[in-house]
Design a protein around this motif. Structure first.
Motif, PDB file in Angstrom:
ATOM      1  N   THR A  37       1.018  -1.084   0.239  1.00  0.00           N
ATOM      2  CA  THR A  37      -0.086  -0.302  -0.341  1.00  0.00           C
ATOM      3  C   THR A  37       1.085   1.036   0.147  1.00  0.00           C
ATOM      4  O   THR A  37       0.134   2.407   0.227  1.00  0.00           O
ATOM      5  N   THR A  38       2.036   0.806   0.083  1.00  0.00           N
ATOM      6  CA  THR A  38       2.725   2.269   0.165  1.00  0.00           C
ATOM      7  C   THR A  38       2.970   3.015  -1.353  1.00  0.00           C
ATOM      8  O   THR A  38       4.232   4.248  -1.090  1.00  0.00           O
ATOM      9  N   ASN A  39       3.458   2.324  -2.086  1.00  0.00           N
ATOM     10  CA  ASN A  39       3.400   3.130  -3.914  1.00  0.00           C
ATOM     11  C   ASN A  39       5.047   3.277  -3.858  1.00  0.00           C
ATOM     12  O   ASN A  39       4.964   4.605  -4.069  1.00  0.00           O
ATOM     13  N   TYR A  40       5.632   3.171  -3.286  1.00  0.00           N
ATOM     14  CA  TYR A  40       7.243   3.286  -3.130  1.00  0.00           C
ATOM     15  C   TYR A  40       7.642   3.131  -4.902  1.00  0.00           C
ATOM     16  O   TYR A  40       7.319   2.658  -5.497  1.00  0.00           O
ATOM     17  N   LYS A  41       8.619   3.767  -5.115  1.00  0.00           N
ATOM     18  CA  LYS A  41       9.504   3.939  -6.663  1.00  0.00           C
ATOM     19  C   LYS A  41      10.068   3.030  -6.594  1.00  0.00           C
ATOM     20  O   LYS A  41      11.053   2.024  -6.261  1.00  0.00           O
ATOM     21  N   GLY A  42       9.137   1.901  -7.760  1.00  0.00           N
ATOM     22  CA  GLY A  42      10.257   0.937  -8.807  1.00  0.00           C
ATOM     23  C   GLY A  42       9.744   0.527 -10.195  1.00  0.00           C
ATOM     24  O   GLY A  42       9.545   1.254 -10.416  1.00  0.00           O
ATOM     25  N   ASN A  43      10.463  -0.937 -10.750  1.00  0.00           N
ATOM     26  CA  ASN A  43      10.767  -0.820 -11.275  1.00  0.00           C
ATOM     27  C   ASN A  43      10.838  -2.332 -11.326  1.00  0.00           C
ATOM     28  O   ASN A  43      10.713  -3.188 -10.749  1.00  0.00           O
ATOM     29  N   ILE A  44      11.232  -3.029 -13.095  1.00  0.00           N
ATOM     30  CA  ILE A  44      10.824  -4.211 -12.661  1.00  0.00           C
ATOM     31  C   ILE A  44      12.345  -4.571 -13.090  1.00  0.00           C
ATOM     32  O   ILE A  44      13.399  -4.208 -14.442  1.00  0.00           O
ATOM     33  N   ARG A  45      13.673  -5.055 -12.038  1.00  0.00           N
ATOM     34  CA  ARG A  45      14.867  -5.183 -12.224  1.00  0.00           C
ATOM     35  C   ARG A  45      15.124  -6.434 -13.524  1.00  0.00           C
ATOM     36  O   ARG A  45      14.082  -7.304 -13.645  1.00  0.00           O
ATOM     37  N   ARG A  46      16.431  -5.363 -14.468  1.00  0.00           N
ATOM     38  CA  ARG A  46      16.863  -6.942 -15.777  1.00  0.00           C
ATOM     39  C   ARG A  46      17.473  -8.311 -14.546  1.00  0.00           C
ATOM     40  O   ARG A  46      17.090  -9.853 -15.135  1.00  0.00           O
ATOM     41  N   VAL A  47      18.449  -7.256 -13.595  1.00  0.00           N
ATOM     42  CA  VAL A  47      18.609  -9.054 -13.091  1.00  0.00           C
ATOM     43  C   VAL A  47      19.191  -8.408 -11.563  1.00  0.00           C
ATOM     44  O   VAL A  47      19.232  -7.321 -10.838  1.00  0.00           O
TER      45      VAL A  47
END
Ligand code: HEM
Length: 364
Positions: A349-359
């Protein structure tokens, strides 16, 4: 006539409002997807069925069902099963990895796996609690297998892969049916040692352990239930040798440890300076089986870590240990599954800044 005209105007206005609203939410989704692509490399493949923009606040079962990664769950299960046959220690390693990742910044975001920050800041892996933590290389391997199975698309986060791998590890050790795992986590973009410093250690007082769990939203009972993960896996001598040789500087063993266990463990850890890295099973009953035996051992003063035995010394936690030890296997395992699912929702529920890491071990 006049009333009709007003009514028509009102209806037109409402339609306009509704249209504007859905248009702006479309824009929002597009922006969110763009951000994910920018940070997370979603491959830019136009033929891939649209991936719902990953949002930490919107975990869902079957998150990847309509994507190229619809088989992610079976890929993870196959790989965890295969590797753990060759290396049975992987099962405990994955469970601990998941706990330490989720608890560090109260976010299951795979930040624990990051080996290096851009400015060489110390990462979660530098924390004393994480020294020598196992399973990191396997997570990188697992990620390549998942990407391969998605025809090269980088859609599934390392955080989701870890949640699935931990679930599968538990299923293999408990022989229970798989519990459903919510998916759609993003990978964190920051890993800082200070976030992992709050992880409880073998010598952390019981009150502190309970309050660390409470801060993360867990009840005292859930703290005891999750500690039941110590029904599998090992601890190194350095984490409990004082209990055998010099408890609280008395030059004597801990009186709350069964003397027979003291003698047994002394064979692995002969003094305060030798074999510091040698491992002993945390559950001296059934060692590689996920069952309630850990709690039975604790009620018999046979907990290996001081933090384990303390669960039986504190009135608030003792009642739960007793209940779990005398209850059915089903009772413990079903409660453990619920607590694991709750653990996996940390950060949802925190909506942190993220992405999808390749490695998994390297920031994009
Ligand atoms: C309650 C507070 C806890 C404390 C103080 C604690 C502490 C420790 C320590 C000191 C070790 C030995 C590490 C080593 O020798 O390198 C260990 C191992 C382990 N912990 Fe915990 N832990 C706690 C809770 C948990 C929870 C909640 C889980 C999972 C849900 C967990 C899963 C494990 C597993 C599976 C191992 C064995 C790892 C292996 O064999 O590779 N622990 N823990």
């Amino acid at each position: 006539m006049r009333r009709d005209k007003h009514l028509r105007l009102l209806v037109t206005y409402i339609i306009f409002l509704l249209a504007a609203n859905s248009f702006s939410s479309l824009l929002g989704e597009a922006a969110s997807e763009k951000n994910t692509k920018k940070g997370g490399d979603q491959n830019g493949d136009q033929n891939v069925a649209a991936v719902p923009p990953a949002q930490a606040s919107k975990l869902r079962y079957n998150h990847y069902r309509t994507t190229r990664c619809s088989k992610v769950e079976s890929v993870v299960t196959t790989e965890v099963t295969k590797r753990s046959k060759r290396d049975p220690t992987l099962i405990a390693a994955l469970l601990r990895l998941f706990f330490h990742d989720c608890f560090a910044n109260k976010q299951c975001d795979a930040s624990l796996l990051i080996k290096k920050m851009p400015k060489n800041e110390k990462t979660e892996l530098h924390s004393g609690s994480n020294v020598g933590i196992k399973g990191l290389a396997f997570m990188d391997y697992l990620k390549t297998k998942v990407v391969e199975s998605c025809n090269g698309s980088n859609i599934v986060s390392c955080a989701d892969i870890l949640a699935l791998a931990a679930r599968d590890a538990y299923v293999l050790a408990s022989k229970r049916p798989a519990y459903p795992v919510l998916l759609g986590r993003l990978d964190g973009m920051v890993s800082l040692v200070k976030d992992a410093d709050s992880l409880p250690g073998a010598r952390t007082p019981i009150n502190t352990i309970v309050s660390v769990f409470k801060d993360a939203g867990f009840t005292t009972e859930e703290a005891v239930i999750l500690s039941g993960a110590h029904t599998i896996g090992e601890a190194k001598c350095k984490f409990f040798n004082d209990r055998l040789h010099n408890f609280l500087n008395t030059k004597k063993p801990d009186r709350t440890m069964d003397p027979a266990l003291v003698e047994q463990l002394k064979k692995i850890c002969p003094n305060m300076t030798a074999n510091l890295e040698s491992p002993a099973f945390l559950d001296q009953g059934t060692r590689r089986v996920f069952d309630k035996s850990y709690f039975v051992q604790v009620t018999r003063q046979r907990g290996v870590l001081q933090s384990d035995q303390n669960l039986f010394a504190n009135a608030a936690t003792k009642q739960f240990v007793t209940g779990l030890a005398s209850g059915t296997e089903e009772n413990f395992l079903s409660k453990f599954e619920k607590a694991m699912a709750k653990l996996g929702n940390l950060g949802a529920t925190t909506n942190y800044k993220g992405n999808i890491r390749r490695v998994c071990s390297v920031l994009n």
